[in-house]
Each structure stands twice: as structure tokens, then as C-alpha cells.
Design a protein around this motif. Structure first.
Motif, PDB file in Angstrom:
ATOM      1  N   MET A   1      -3.904 -23.971 -14.158  1.00 31.43           N
ATOM      2  CA  MET A   1      -3.209 -22.737 -14.503  1.00 31.43           C
ATOM      3  C   MET A   1      -2.229 -22.958 -15.654  1.00 31.43           C
ATOM      4  O   MET A   1      -2.204 -22.222 -16.626  1.00 31.43           O
ATOM      5  N   GLU A  25      -1.858 -26.801 -11.111  1.00 27.91           N
ATOM      6  CA  GLU A  25      -2.821 -25.797 -10.654  1.00 27.91           C
ATOM      7  C   GLU A  25      -2.127 -24.787  -9.759  1.00 27.91           C
ATOM      8  O   GLU A  25      -1.070 -25.066  -9.191  1.00 27.91           O
ATOM      9  N   ARG A  26      -2.744 -23.630  -9.630  1.00 26.14           N
ATOM     10  CA  ARG A  26      -2.178 -22.597  -8.771  1.00 26.14           C
ATOM     11  C   ARG A  26      -1.981 -23.125  -7.348  1.00 26.14           C
ATOM     12  O   ARG A  26      -2.874 -23.768  -6.803  1.00 26.14           O
ATOM     13  N   ASP A  61      -2.647 -19.744 -18.071  1.00 27.99           N
ATOM     14  CA  ASP A  61      -3.623 -18.711 -17.704  1.00 27.99           C
ATOM     15  C   ASP A  61      -4.716 -18.566 -18.749  1.00 27.99           C
ATOM     16  O   ASP A  61      -5.122 -17.450 -19.085  1.00 27.99           O
ATOM     17  N   GLU A 159       4.421 -16.586 -11.664  1.00 29.34           N
ATOM     18  CA  GLU A 159       3.256 -17.401 -11.350  1.00 29.34           C
ATOM     19  C   GLU A 159       3.653 -18.838 -11.099  1.00 29.34           C
ATOM     20  O   GLU A 159       2.936 -19.577 -10.431  1.00 29.34           O
ATOM     21  N   THR A 191       3.543 -21.593  -6.591  1.00 31.28           N
ATOM     22  CA  THR A 191       3.344 -22.707  -7.521  1.00 31.28           C
ATOM     23  C   THR A 191       4.696 -23.166  -8.046  1.00 31.28           C
ATOM     24  O   THR A 191       5.471 -22.350  -8.537  1.00 31.28           O
TER      25      THR A 191
END
Ligand SMILES: Nc1ncnc2c1ncn2[C@@H]1O[C@H](COP(=O)(O)OP(=O)(O)OP(=O)(O)O)[C@@H](O)[C@H]1O
Ligand SMILES: [Mg+2]
Lengths: 252, 224
Positions: A1, A25-26, A61, A159, A191
Motif C-alpha cells: 500500500m 501493506e494494508r 495506493d 489509511e 495500518t
């Protein structure tokens, strides 16, 4: 991500980041470990554009950016997807706990006030600070301030949240209070990229560990790999020094 | 006190107070408001380190803090007409007082801006505020709270300094007093009287300051 490659940063002649790669990563809780002065704070600050990196790339993203040459508009947009929790809390001193949380929602994200207040209250509840909503920062303990700062960070539904040594200004009791909030966030799948010296927290909560020294990543991998089977001698020495590794790892 | 002196003092009281209300106070209010605008602007361009504008602000402060107020009044009112620039006494006084006061207050505001912990500006930017929003909503209000007592000081000093405007024919309180003295030959009593009226104005402003500080003190930090 979120991935950065070859991040470089110098303050004058002094190179502080000498090409750092890092990937989150997420759902990851990635922890950055390393001795003082190794560039951990600087790395986080470059990733959130509080410092302008000298070079490197960032992929967020799927969008790619040349660090050091990111337009203001993109910075503002990216910041709305991220949040930052500082060592010194940095609450707005002219705002109550609730207003500290709504400020970014109303002004930054243009959310209507009543909706923003509802969201903010939920965030404060999550960190156990709802009863203090109308207190000003100077009326709160360090741990309470940091929990409000965490509420401010999660309210915008980012995020990823960057934490820079969120507990190192706190005494052990307040540290536990803040760490338990962070642990809960981790369980909910938030995250997080966390710089910390809390080895216990790093070990039990993190999914990935990055060990930095002198502006470089010495070793990175899954939390289990680093804590149970560090490959680099430097990492081993650091873990031993902080009591996170038995003196003789090969005998286990 | 002789009856004559008493009559002069009561009679002159209103004759001095009136220009105080119609000239001294408006001159102070207008010039100080403009000074605040100048001060905040000059402080902000320095704080933000805007190239060019920062140097311009430093130069402006250097000139207006480094030369006497009286000289500035004379340059504008008696000097500029030589270049074909004619300004009426009152606007000339407003111009000079606001520029002069702005230079001092710019330094007050700048140091107040610098006293706000930098982390709050960063935190504001991190939650999605633009730089102007972060400054306007978080940093500047706190800085103005810090700057309020020294700025109040400057305001009180300015009320008294407006007496210098008499030198460029602004018909303010001091000039009104001088005229009455010329008629009555009672300098001691009359100059004390006008001094007391200035004292009255300053005292009112001191009260206003105390009230303002209380209003602004809602989020005042004692110790973090
Ligand atoms: N604004 C700055 N100007 C000059 N040098 C700086 C600046 N910020 C950091 N440095 C230097 O960069 C190096 C890395 O600092 P950084 O704060 O990133 O380390 P850190 O790993 O976070 O350390 P700690 O664990 O003590 O927080 C240090 O040597 C520091 O002196
Ligand atoms: Mg640090």
C-alpha cells in the motif's frame, strides 16, 4: 500500500538518510527500531512531507511520487489519507479535546460540523477520552493528551498512521495507557508505522520490523524473523542490548 | 484656588476633552488598527521567510524604529510637499503613526509567533489544514494572546505620543491646551490638566487590557 525507495535526506553536509527502502501493506503494524540518531524520525517526517526529502520515490495506493518534487496540492491530498502522532503530542492549545479532533475534519476535510462532532466523539470514546472532551490540553496529563492526539489521528479515517515515539515523553503508567490504545487499533486492523523504543510492544504487536542504523536499513522482515532469528550481527547486538534477545540466541 | 483659575480649569476641561474625543481617540484608534494590520503582515512574511518580502519587512522596521517619530512626522507633513505630495494634517498623522507603530508591533508579533511551539503548525498541516489555515486558526490566535500585553503597552504609549501630532497642526488635545494657555497664561494648571486627561485615557485602556486578558485567558496554560 505504501512503499518508499531510496529515500535520501541531508541536513547541510550531513547525510541523515542514505537510501532507505520501506514497505507497508494494508493492516500492517510496522515498527522501526534503531539507535538514537539513526534517522527514524527523519524518515517518518520525509514520508509525511514535514521534511523535504533529497530524493527517492514513494508509491501510495498505486500512485507514484518523486520525493522532493511533490507538488503542494498532492502533499495536501496525501496528508488527508495519513495521520501523524508526535512524541510531544502537539495538541492545539487553543482548542478543547473535542475541537482538536474536529479541526481537521471541519477545516481540512470539509465535513459539516455536527457530523464532524459525532465522528470526533466516537474517536474520543475509542481512546477513552470522551469525558474530557471539553478540556483544554493544559488541563490534561501527558497520557491523556497523547490519547487525544491519537483520536485526532484516527478520526479522519486515515489509511495509515505514523507514530513517532508516542510514549517516550510519558512515565510507565501513562505509557501503558497509550500502548493499550495502540494495541486496540492494531487489532482493529489499522495500518500503522511506528517508531518506538518499547520493545515489548514492538514484539507483541508488530507484524513487520525495520531495523535502522546510521541512515540505512540494516535488516527488515517479519516481526518473528527479526525477534527470533535476526540475521545481522548489528541487529542481534541491538536486541541483546535492549533485553529483547537471549544472550546466546543459537542455544534456544 | 482662585475663582478665576477654577473657572478657567472647568471651562477648559471640556475644550480639551472634546478634541480628545474627536481627534486623539480616532487618531489612535485608526492608526493603531492599521499598525496591527502592518505588524501582522510584516511578522508573517518574516515568519514564513518569504523571499524578498522578508527583506522588505526588515528594511521597513529598521527605518521606522531607527528614526525619531517627530522627524517622521516632519518629513511627511513638511517634507513631502516639496515632491508635490500634499497630505492633510490628520491623514499625515495617521500615516506616520501607523507606520511607526507597525514597525514596533511587528517585532512583538514576530516574537510571539516564534513562541508558539512549532509542532502545532506541523500537526495542523498533518490533519489537512493548509499553511494559511493552520496559521490563521491555530498559530496566530495563540501568538496574539501572547502578544496582547505588550501590544496593549504600545497602544497606551501611542495615545500619549499622539500629542506630537500638534507639531504638524493636528488640532488634538495638546494643541487645544496650548491655545488656551496662550490666552490665559496659566501653563502650570492647564498642562497638568491635560496630563490628567491623558492619564484618564491610559487608565481606561489599562482596564480594557485587564478585561481583554481575562477574556483571552480561557485556554491559558499555567504549566504543561
Ligand atoms: N532539523 C535538523 N537539522 C539538522 N540535523 C538534524 C535535524 N533533524 C535531525 N537531524 C540529525 O539527523 C540525525 C537523525 O535524526 P533523527 O531525529 O531522525 O534520529 P532518530 O533515529 O529519530 O533518533 P531518536 O531515536 O533519538 O529519536 C541526527 O544526527 C540529528 O542530529
Ligand atoms: Mg526520533
Amino acid at each position: 500500500m505504501l512503499e518508499v525507495r531510496d529515500v535520501r535526506k541531508a541536513f547541510g553536509q550531513r547525510e541523515v538518510l542514505k537510501g532507505v527502502d520501506l514497505q507497508v501493506e494494508r493492516g500492517d503494524v510496522a515498527v522501526i527500531l534503531g539507535p538514537s540518531g539513526s534517522g527514524k524520525t527523519t524518515l517518518l517526517r520525509c514520508m509525511n512531507f514535514l521534511e523535504t526529502a533529497g530524493g527517492g520515490t514513494m508509491t501510495f495506493d498505486g500512485e507514484r511520487f518523486q520525493l522532493g518534487r511533490v507538488p503542494k496540492r498532492d502533499i495536501l491530498r496525501l496528508r488527508k489519507k495519513t495521520a501523524f502522532v508526535f512524541q510531544s503530542y502537539n495538541l492545539f492549545r487553543n482548542r478543547t479535546a473535542l475541537q482538536n479532533v474536529t479541526e481537521g475534519l471541519i477545516v481540512g476535510l470539509k465535513i459539516p460540523r455536527d457530523q464532524a462532532e459525532r465522528t470526533a466523539l466516537q474517536a474520543l470514546e475509542k481512546v477513552g477520552m470522551a469525558p474530557w472532551r471539553s478540556y483544554y490540553p493544559h488541563q490534561l496529563s501527558g497520557g491523556q493528551q497523547q490519547r487525544v492526539a491519537i483520536a485526532r489521528a484516527i478520526a479522519a479515517d486515515p489509511e495509515i498512521i505514523f507514530f513517532d515515539e508516542p510514549t517516550s515523553a510519558l512515565d510507565p503508567e501513562l505509557t501503558a495507557e497509550v500502548l493499550s490504545v495502540m494495541r486496540r487499533l492494531a487489532e482493529e486492523g489499522m495500518t500503522m508505522l511506528v517508531v518506538t523504543h518499547e520493545m515489548g510492544f514492538a514484539r507483541s504487536v508488530s507484524s513487520r520490523v525495520v531495523f535502522m542504523e546510521d541512515g540505512r536499513v540494516v535488516e527488515s522482515g517479519s516481526s518473528r524473523d527479526i525477534f527470533e532469528n535476526p540475521r545481522q550481527e548489528r541487529t542481534r547486538a541491538f536486541l541483546r542490548l535492549t533485553g529483547s534477545l537471549p544472550d546466546n540466541p543459537s542455544s534456544k | 484656588m482662585s475663582e478665576r483659575l477654577f473657572a478657567i480649569l472647568t471651562d477648559s476641561f471640556w475644550k480639551i476633552l472634546l478634541p480628545g474625543l474627536t481627534v486623539t481617540i480616532p487618531l489612535t484608534a485608526i492608526a493603531f488598527s492599521l499598525a496591527m494590520v502592518i505588524a501582522v503582515a510584516a511578522a508573517l512574511v518574516q515568519f514564513a521567510n518569504v523571499r524578498g518580502l522578508r527583506q522588505l519587512a526588515r528594511f521597513y522596521i529598521w527605518v521606522f524604529r531607527g528614526t525619531p517619530l517627530l522627524v517622521q512626522l516632519f518629513v511627511v507633513f513638511y517634507g513631502l510637499p516639496n515632491m508635490g505630495v500634499l497630505i492633510d494634517p490628520f491623514p499625515a498623522a495617521v500615516l506616520v503613526f501607523s507606520l511607526n507603530e507597525g514597525a514596533y508591533c511587528a517585532e512583538t508579533v514576530r516574537s510571539a509567533l516564534e513562541s508558539v511551539p512549532a509542532g502545532q503548525l506541523e500537526a495542523a498541516c498533518c490533519v489537512g489544514l493548509s499553511w494559511p489555515q493552520a496559521m490563521g486558526r491555530i498559530v496566530l490566535p495563540q501568538a496574539m494572546r501572547t502578544a496582547f500585553p505588550p501590544l496593549s503597552n504600545s497602544l497606551i504609549a501611542m495615545v500619549k505620543d499622539t500629542s506630537l501630532a500638534a507639531n504638524i497642526t493636528v488640532a488634538e488635545m495638546f494643541m487645544a491646551t496650548q491655545r488656551i494657555v496662550a490666552r490665559t497664561y496659566e501653563p502650570l494648571a492647564l498642562y497638568i490638566e491635560v496630563g490628567l486627561i491623558y492619564l484618564l485615557f491610559s487608565t481606561a485602556l489599562t482596564w480594557l487590557q485587564r478585561w481583554g486578558e481575562k477574556k483571552l485567558g480561557a485556554y491559558e496554560r499555567q504549566e504543561a
